[in-house]
Design a protein around this motif. Sequence first.
Motif, short mmCIF file in Angstrom:
data_model
loop_
_atom_site.label_atom_id
_atom_site.label_comp_id
_atom_site.label_asym_id
_atom_site.label_seq_id
_atom_site.Cartn_x
_atom_site.Cartn_y
_atom_site.Cartn_z
N GLN A 37 6.97 3.34 0.96
CA GLN A 37 8.03 2.90 0.06
C GLN A 37 7.51 2.50 -1.31
OE1 GLN A 37 11.55 0.68 1.81
NE2 GLN A 37 9.92 0.18 3.26
N TYR A 38 6.48 1.69 -1.34
CA TYR A 38 5.99 1.21 -2.63
C TYR A 38 5.47 2.38 -3.47
CZ TYR A 38 3.78 -1.61 -6.19
OH TYR A 38 3.44 -2.16 -7.40
N ASP A 39 4.79 3.32 -2.83
CA ASP A 39 4.26 4.48 -3.56
C ASP A 39 5.38 5.22 -4.29
OD1 ASP A 39 1.84 3.80 -2.50
OD2 ASP A 39 1.80 5.44 -1.05
N TYR A 41 8.84 3.96 -4.69
CA TYR A 41 9.81 3.12 -5.39
C TYR A 41 9.20 2.26 -6.49
CZ TYR A 41 12.85 4.24 -1.44
OH TYR A 41 13.58 4.89 -0.50
N ALA A 42 7.87 2.18 -6.58
CA ALA A 42 7.26 1.33 -7.61
C ALA A 42 7.58 1.82 -9.02
CB ALA A 42 5.75 1.26 -7.41
N LEU A 81 10.66 -4.42 -6.83
CA LEU A 81 9.23 -4.15 -6.62
C LEU A 81 8.64 -5.08 -5.57
CD1 LEU A 81 7.91 -3.52 -10.23
CD2 LEU A 81 8.03 -1.88 -8.35
N VAL A 84 9.93 -3.96 -1.98
CA VAL A 84 9.32 -2.75 -1.42
C VAL A 84 7.82 -2.93 -1.22
CG1 VAL A 84 11.11 -1.15 -2.19
CG2 VAL A 84 9.13 -1.52 -3.64
N TRP A 85 7.18 -3.74 -2.05
CA TRP A 85 5.76 -4.02 -1.83
C TRP A 85 5.57 -4.74 -0.50
CZ3 TRP A 85 2.85 -8.38 -1.02
CH2 TRP A 85 1.46 -8.19 -1.02
N SER A 88 6.03 -2.54 2.47
CA SER A 88 5.01 -1.49 2.59
C SER A 88 3.67 -1.99 3.11
CB SER A 88 4.78 -0.83 1.23
OG SER A 88 5.95 -0.18 0.79
#
Length: 153
Positions: A37-39, A41-42, A81, A84-85, A88
């Motif tokens: 997700q972070y990859d 949605y960041a 951020l 999602v971080w 993840s």
Amino acid sequence: MFTVFPNSLKTREQLVEYLTVVIFTASAQHAAVNFGQYDWYAWIPNCPSTMRKPPPTQKGQVDMKYIMESLPDRGRACWHLGAVWALSQFQDEEVYLGVYPDKHFTEQAVIEATKTFRKKLAEVTTIIKSRNETLILPYRYLSPDRIPNSVAV
């Protein structure tokens, strides 16, 4: 993948198939979707958490100013951020696929099946690591050594 709970399971094969779907969904599929997700949605334009302007109704009406005014403000983007971080991240004491710290089964057939399963997981992990060596952006989300045994949010 969505599977409807069956009214009944009449054969061993049906039970195996159904349990396979449940285990896959709660382990590999969750890992593949969750930990990336972070990859994705960041970078907020990939998936903005909110939009401050309505979508355009005609082609050709949008310019960079409109896009920037549409994206979420800094506060909302930072919240997004952070969320999602956090989602993840692996847990500190994560237990990965094939690792069973509690010895619920002591029968020799189960112990052998577990050894076989771990061996196959190691083989798949080796294949994935080998493929990733040639990639600029490796894909690790379905590598068994990075798939938790279950969903932990």
